[in-house]
Write an enzyme that holds these catalytic residues in place. Structure first.
Site, PDB file in Angstrom:
ATOM      1  N   ASN A   1       8.339   6.393 -14.689  1.00  0.00           N
ATOM      2  CA  ASN A   1       7.638   5.319 -14.480  1.00  0.00           C
ATOM      3  C   ASN A   1       6.850   4.921 -13.157  1.00  0.00           C
ATOM      4  O   ASN A   1       5.952   4.308 -13.123  1.00  0.00           O
ATOM      5  CB  ASN A   1       8.891   3.989 -14.865  1.00  0.00           C
ATOM      6  CG  ASN A   1       8.395   3.248 -16.055  1.00  0.00           C
ATOM      7  OD1 ASN A   1       8.800   4.374 -16.431  1.00  0.00           O
ATOM      8  ND2 ASN A   1       9.473   1.922 -16.064  1.00  0.00           N
TER       9      ASN A   1
ATOM     10  N   TYR B   1       5.826 -14.468  18.464  1.00  0.00           N
ATOM     11  CA  TYR B   1       6.703 -16.063  18.843  1.00  0.00           C
ATOM     12  C   TYR B   1       6.188 -17.690  19.088  1.00  0.00           C
ATOM     13  O   TYR B   1       5.053 -17.500  18.959  1.00  0.00           O
ATOM     14  CB  TYR B   1       8.166 -15.786  18.261  1.00  0.00           C
ATOM     15  CG  TYR B   1       8.694 -17.391  17.445  1.00  0.00           C
ATOM     16  CD1 TYR B   1       8.570 -17.145  16.193  1.00  0.00           C
ATOM     17  CD2 TYR B   1      10.063 -18.177  18.272  1.00  0.00           C
ATOM     18  CE1 TYR B   1       9.622 -18.128  15.232  1.00  0.00           C
ATOM     19  CE2 TYR B   1      10.589 -19.180  17.836  1.00  0.00           C
ATOM     20  CZ  TYR B   1      10.650 -18.986  16.256  1.00  0.00           C
ATOM     21  OH  TYR B   1      10.763 -19.835  15.640  1.00  0.00           O
TER      22      TYR B   1
ATOM     23  N   LYS C   1      14.192   1.536  -5.973  1.00  0.00           N
ATOM     24  CA  LYS C   1      13.151   0.919  -5.571  1.00  0.00           C
ATOM     25  C   LYS C   1      12.144   0.490  -4.874  1.00  0.00           C
ATOM     26  O   LYS C   1      10.812   0.614  -4.868  1.00  0.00           O
ATOM     27  CB  LYS C   1      12.979  -0.521  -7.226  1.00  0.00           C
ATOM     28  CG  LYS C   1      11.807  -0.371  -8.090  1.00  0.00           C
ATOM     29  CD  LYS C   1      10.854   0.606  -8.792  1.00  0.00           C
ATOM     30  CE  LYS C   1      10.411   0.479 -10.128  1.00  0.00           C
ATOM     31  NZ  LYS C   1      10.514  -0.616 -10.963  1.00  0.00           N
TER      32      LYS C   1
ATOM     33  N   VAL D   1      21.572  -3.099 -15.461  1.00  0.00           N
ATOM     34  CA  VAL D   1      21.397  -1.637 -15.025  1.00  0.00           C
ATOM     35  C   VAL D   1      21.075  -0.502 -15.340  1.00  0.00           C
ATOM     36  O   VAL D   1      22.218  -0.498 -15.817  1.00  0.00           O
ATOM     37  CB  VAL D   1      23.000  -1.857 -13.746  1.00  0.00           C
ATOM     38  CG1 VAL D   1      22.226  -0.953 -12.787  1.00  0.00           C
ATOM     39  CG2 VAL D   1      21.742  -3.522 -13.460  1.00  0.00           C
TER      40      VAL D   1
ATOM     41  N   GLU E   1      13.416  -6.605 -12.172  1.00  0.00           N
ATOM     42  CA  GLU E   1      13.433  -4.859 -12.777  1.00  0.00           C
ATOM     43  C   GLU E   1      15.070  -5.229 -13.240  1.00  0.00           C
ATOM     44  O   GLU E   1      15.891  -6.442 -13.226  1.00  0.00           O
ATOM     45  CB  GLU E   1      13.932  -4.158 -11.597  1.00  0.00           C
ATOM     46  CG  GLU E   1      14.339  -2.617 -11.517  1.00  0.00           C
ATOM     47  CD  GLU E   1      12.631  -1.987 -12.524  1.00  0.00           C
ATOM     48  OE1 GLU E   1      13.197  -1.076 -12.211  1.00  0.00           O
ATOM     49  OE2 GLU E   1      11.819  -3.110 -11.584  1.00  0.00           O
TER      50      GLU E   1
END
Length: 753
Positions: A323, A43, A98, A80, A140
């Site tokens: 898929n 940081y 996913k 969905v 999606e």
């Protein structure tokens, strides 16, 4: 193939998402964050340097941030799964899932984002504004036709890949399978009459991709719920359907199917009849992809057409259009060339790579995992999702297509090195665990759960049976089992489990006679034998197993392992004198290490250590590993000299005299065993790679090592695995969770011992 016996209950699903922590993924740092210097670099003030570098050259964001390996999975929850419009919040479990698949299959980091809007413009604007954060966008579960508009606009307005998987993921896998199906049937895609039923997002994407691959527009008949989409139809039309309207007199799906070479279904269960299949052309290709139930089952299709090549969306039938074969590897290849988009050429390259892979010999580990030989043919036209070659075969094909079409910001120079890097990205333990699961499912073992009075054991028994792994035999009292199942919310499982005990078995006298014969010269009289056989569940369960009234045994969740092992030894020879050993598997950051002995030998001598090494090698091979044994100590090859290290120095010599067929060496420290650089100081060392088996001096050192790795490093622990016993017996620890008990049952069922 028969339908799976697996049944996932609501309780299973909720527990999976609740334990060990809510959800399915977490964030972990890839850099040290322990010292003040670390914080200053991560940081302020150190972070200012890469900020300025990116401002001066935006492309360096791929070098100094995680953008190049980060995909957003984005939905508004309007479509969905098959559940409809559940809204953004309720879609989150799917999007988390996913994200997990991206990581599991292609080592792509992913974050899920749920946008609470059904306003198309608001959705597009939100995604576009987040573009700098990500290397790609996976859309999606967005309903049609909005999904078409959203994807097209974002592809036009963003400079990173935007991919709606519900459309193109299905299309790519469908195309891969069709290429091979047509190869088997000897047909060319440009000559085929193709019928599509279901003109939603996936269906339109499938037919568009096939047309890009050579299918003729006039040969493709698209149907929806109102029938054939023809030139001049006005009812139920939109611009996406109109693009695929043809001049034809056909009006119904039944009429369209006559003489068809290919049927693609992304519609509803039962949409296709046997008569429709019978009317198709020779060697018909039927992709019935409706989920969870296909338009027609393979059994129904084959009743009327033995020559049919059938694929579905289900894992319990051959040729699953899944898929997960596509999107992880498409994005992997696209991210690795810092792609501006995923274009049609990249999708076609993915399909062709998948098709080519299915035509090659299947690796032994895949055949082992599925419990059968897989060879290219009518029942194997699409690779399995767990083929380890996918990660290094598909992304390079996608990357090449991206480079050839100008989609790459940073082309890959050395493709051979790229393929090697892809092999190293994947966690090798995932395939091992998958193999165990599949072997257990194929075995269908009758699993004896000895401790039916424990709710964890009962839940594991229910999961074992409902997951289609085999029959669960619970040792306990019926009333007690019923009460505890009901308290656990599993009252409906009471009638599913077989409850066994000494009071309801017809074999008690047989058990007692067997036990008396073993123990009569060890101080046991008939009364002692009755008490052991009739009242001790561990002994009773072991007797069931010994007499073939079950195939494997799980115990130990309620009593210390040493005590349980002592009881089991009344029935079996599960002790050091008979070559038994306890092997614990440690899984950490993609590595699996076996440690032994963690159960049987308190203080083994050199002969015992050699026995332990052989038991470990057997377990390693059962897990699909090639054994490499290191006898570990605080000394390395004789230095420093110590009486305590002497037996570790001698044990390899004992093993050498036995002429074993696996690598071993020692004694050595753990870093020499597990680190190639440390081993370079000993060029005479016999190990050709890092050890995957550590044989330690005593049980206490094994226990300390395993528990330290578990607590400090977060390693996953499986075991101890009891090896060297005639029958499959696994002993859980008293702190086992339900999943731990189930995992031990999987090991027992698949005979890892």
């Amino acid at each position: 193939m028969s339908k799976s016996k697996s049944r996932i209950t609501p309780e299973d699903a909720l527990a999976f998402h609740l334990e060990p922590a809510p959800g399915k993924w977490e964030v972990s740092a890839t850099v040290p964050m322990t010292t003040q210097r670390d914080l200053s670099l991560a940081y302020s003030p150190g972070v200012a340097v890469p900020c300025e570098a990116i401002h001066a050259n935006p492309e360096t964001a791929y070098d100094y941030t995680n953008k190049g390996n980060l995909v957003a999975v984005i939905s508004n929850g309007t479509a969905v799964l098959g559940l409809g419009n559940l809204g953004a919040l309720a879609s989150k479990p799917v999007m988390e899932g996913k994200s997990v698949l991206f990581k599991r299959f292609a080592d792509v980091n992913s974050i899920d984002l749920e946008l609470d809007t059904e306003d198309t413009e608001a959705f597009i604007n939100a995604v576009k504004l987040m573009g700098p954060s990500f290397g790609g966008i996976n859309l999606e579960d967005i309903k049609a036709p909005e999904c078409f508009i959203i994807e097209q606009r974002l592809k036009e307005e963003m400079d990173i890949p935007v991919f709606h998987d519900d459309q193109h993921g299905t299309a790519v896998i469908c195309a891969a399978g069709l290429l091979n199906a047509l190869k088997i049937s000897g047909k060319k895609i440009e000559d085929c009459k193709i019928v599509l039923n279901g003109a939603g997002a996936a269906g339109i994407a499938c037919i568009e991709l096939l047309k890009r691959m050579g299918a003729r527009h006039e040969n493709c008949i698209v149907c929806d719920t109102k029938g054939v989409i023809y030139q001049g139809r006005t009812d139920g039309m939109n611009q996406w359907k109109s693009a695929h309207a043809i001049t034809t007199d056909l009006r119904t799906l039944e009429e369209a199917m006559e003489g068809a070479d290919v049927f693609l279904g992304v519609s509803v269960k039962g949409a296709v009849t046997r008569d429709m299949v019978a009317s198709m052309a020779k060697d018909p290709v039927i992709f019935a992809m409706a989920n969870p139930d296909p338009e027609i089952t393979p059994e129904e299709a084959h009743e009327v057409r033995e020559d049919a090549i059938v694929a579905t969306g289900r894992s319990d039938y051959p040729n699953q259009v899944n898929n997960v074969l596509g999107f992880p590897y498409l994005f992997r290849g696209a991210l690795d060339i810092h792609a501006r988009a995923i274009n049609d050429e990249m999708k076609i390259a993915c399909a062709e790579a998948l098709a080519e892979l299915a035509r090659e010999d299947v690796p032994d580990e895949v055949a082992m995992a599925y419990g059968k030989a897989l060879t290219f043919g009518r029942d194997y036209i699409i690779p399995t999702p767990f083929d380890p070659r996918l990660i290094y075969r598909v992304p390079p094909a996608v990357a090449r297509a991206g480079m050839d079409t100008g989609a790459a910001r940073r082309p890959i120079v050395d493709m051979d090195a790229y393929e090697l890097s892809l092999k190293s990205r994947m966690d090798p333990t995932a395939n091992i665990l998958r193999s165990i699961n599949t072997r257990a499912r194929n075995a269908q073992a009758r699993m004896i759960f000895a401790e039916g009075d424990d709710p964890r054991v009962l839940r594991a028994a229910v999961m074992y049976q409902r997951n289609g792994l085999g029959e669960a035999l619970v040792v306990g009292r019926e009333a007690d089992v019923k009460k505890k199942l009901e308290a656990a919310g599993l009252g409906d499982a009471v009638g599913e489990l077989k409850v066994v005990n000494a009071a309801n078995t017809e074999h008690l006298d047989e058990y007692k006679a067997f036990l008396y014969n073993r123990l009569q010269r060890k101080g046991m009289d008939q009364h002692d034998i009755h008490r052991l056989a009739a009242r001790d569940r561990h002994v009773f369960s072991a007797l069931m197993l010994a007499h073939g009234h079950g195939d494997a045994l799980i115990t130990g969740a309620t009593r210390k392992s040493a005590h349980v092992l002592e009881l089991i030894n009344h029935v079996f020879d599960a002790d050091a004198a008979h070559g038994a050993a306890g092997v614990t598997a440690l899984i950490h950051k993609g590595r699996i290490i076996l440690v032994s002995d963690t159960l049987v030998h308190e203080w083994p001598d050199e002969e015992d250590l050699a026995n332990i090494a052989e038991r470990c090698a057997e377990v390693a091979r059962d897990l699909g590993l090639e054994p490499r044994v290191a006898f570990v100590s605080f000394s390395t090859f004789g230095y420093p000299v110590s009486e305590r290290a002497e037996k570790m120095h001698v044990a390899p010599k004992v093993l050498a005299q036995r002429g074993v067929d696996f690598e071993f060496d020692g004694e050595m420290t753990v870093d020499v065993a597990l680190n190639a650089r440390a081993r370079e100081n000993y060029p005479f060392a016999k190990l050709t790679d890092n050890a995957n088996i550590l044989v330690v001096p005593a049980r206490h050192s094994a226990s300390i090592s395993v528990k330290m790795m578990q607590e400090l490093a977060g390693a996953t622990v499986i075991g101890p695995i009891l090896s060297g016993v005639d029958k499959p017996i696994q002993i859980c620890s008293t702190g086992s969770t339900v999943n731990d008990i189930l995992n031990m049952a999987l090991l027992a069922a698949s005979k890892v011992s």
